[in-house]
Design a protein around this motif. Sequence first.
Motif, PDB file in Angstrom:
ATOM      1  N   LYS A   1      -5.526  -8.899  -1.113  1.00  0.00           N
ATOM      2  CA  LYS A   1      -4.611  -7.528  -1.115  1.00  0.00           C
ATOM      3  C   LYS A   1      -5.371  -6.280  -1.294  1.00  0.00           C
ATOM      4  O   LYS A   1      -4.830  -5.214  -0.542  1.00  0.00           O
TER       5      LYS A   1
ATOM      6  N   ASN B   1      -8.291  -6.134  -0.057  1.00  0.00           N
ATOM      7  CA  ASN B   1      -9.431  -6.135   1.060  1.00  0.00           C
ATOM      8  C   ASN B   1     -10.794  -6.235   0.434  1.00  0.00           C
ATOM      9  O   ASN B   1     -11.887  -5.282   0.982  1.00  0.00           O
TER      10      ASN B   1
ATOM     11  N   THR C   1      -2.474   0.240  -5.061  1.00  0.00           N
ATOM     12  CA  THR C   1      -1.891  -1.373  -4.678  1.00  0.00           C
ATOM     13  C   THR C   1      -1.210  -2.217  -5.474  1.00  0.00           C
ATOM     14  O   THR C   1      -0.192  -2.807  -5.164  1.00  0.00           O
TER      15      THR C   1
ATOM     16  N   ASN D   1       0.700  -0.762  -8.126  1.00  0.00           N
ATOM     17  CA  ASN D   1       2.012  -0.239  -8.347  1.00  0.00           C
ATOM     18  C   ASN D   1       1.726   0.326  -9.875  1.00  0.00           C
ATOM     19  O   ASN D   1       2.826  -0.012 -10.467  1.00  0.00           O
TER      20      ASN D   1
ATOM     21  N   THR E   1       3.692   6.511  -2.883  1.00  0.00           N
ATOM     22  CA  THR E   1       2.960   6.853  -1.396  1.00  0.00           C
ATOM     23  C   THR E   1       3.933   5.920  -0.427  1.00  0.00           C
ATOM     24  O   THR E   1       4.015   4.673  -0.377  1.00  0.00           O
ATOM     25  N   ILE E   2       4.445   6.786   0.629  1.00  0.00           N
ATOM     26  CA  ILE E   2       5.012   5.915   1.663  1.00  0.00           C
ATOM     27  C   ILE E   2       4.382   5.875   2.931  1.00  0.00           C
ATOM     28  O   ILE E   2       3.986   7.216   3.354  1.00  0.00           O
ATOM     29  N   SER E   3       3.725   4.931   3.470  1.00  0.00           N
ATOM     30  CA  SER E   3       2.875   5.078   4.699  1.00  0.00           C
ATOM     31  C   SER E   3       3.916   4.975   5.903  1.00  0.00           C
ATOM     32  O   SER E   3       4.657   4.096   6.109  1.00  0.00           O
ATOM     33  N   SER E   4       3.547   5.903   6.851  1.00  0.00           N
ATOM     34  CA  SER E   4       4.194   5.691   8.018  1.00  0.00           C
ATOM     35  C   SER E   4       4.096   4.665   8.842  1.00  0.00           C
ATOM     36  O   SER E   4       4.674   3.855   9.705  1.00  0.00           O
ATOM     37  N   SER E   5       2.593   3.892   8.651  1.00  0.00           N
ATOM     38  CA  SER E   5       2.439   2.669   9.229  1.00  0.00           C
ATOM     39  C   SER E   5       2.797   1.450   8.628  1.00  0.00           C
ATOM     40  O   SER E   5       3.146   0.606   9.436  1.00  0.00           O
ATOM     41  N   GLU E   6       3.066   1.564   7.457  1.00  0.00           N
ATOM     42  CA  GLU E   6       3.477   0.192   6.774  1.00  0.00           C
ATOM     43  C   GLU E   6       5.277   0.117   6.710  1.00  0.00           C
ATOM     44  O   GLU E   6       5.704  -0.835   6.840  1.00  0.00           O
ATOM     45  N   ASP E   7       5.822   1.452   6.681  1.00  0.00           N
ATOM     46  CA  ASP E   7       7.240   1.365   6.784  1.00  0.00           C
ATOM     47  C   ASP E   7       7.710   2.645   7.467  1.00  0.00           C
ATOM     48  O   ASP E   7       8.242   3.478   6.719  1.00  0.00           O
TER      49      ASP E   7
END
Length: 113
Positions: free
Chosen positions: A25, A27, A54, A56, A75-81
Amino acid sequence: MKFKAERMIKIREQLGMNKAEAARKLNMSAMGYGRYENGQREPSFQTVCFIASTFNTTSDYLYGLTDDPSPNVITISSSEDPELFSFVNSLQKDKSLEKRLLECFNKLTQQNK
C-alpha cells in the motif's frame, strides 16, 4: 522528534493489514517497511507524512506528539476519486450550494440516530 514505530504497528493492525500488505500500500519493499516497524531505520519526515496520509492518521501521532490518531485533514485526489473531487471542488466554488448540502446532510444524519 523520534518516530514511534509501535504506533505505526498499532494503526496497521487496526486497519487489518499484515506487513506485506502495508508495504504494498505504501509502495515500498517489505524489507524496508519491516525496518521501520522494528526500529532499525528512521523514516524521513516526508515518508512519515506519506505513511500518515495512507494509514489515515497524522504525523504528530506517529511521532508521539499527540495521542489522538484521528486525522485533521482529508486529501481527495482527482485521480483516485474524480467524482468526489469534482463534488468538493463545486462546493468550494459555490458557498450557497455548500450551505444547502450541509443542511441536507445534517437532516439525514439526525434521522439515522
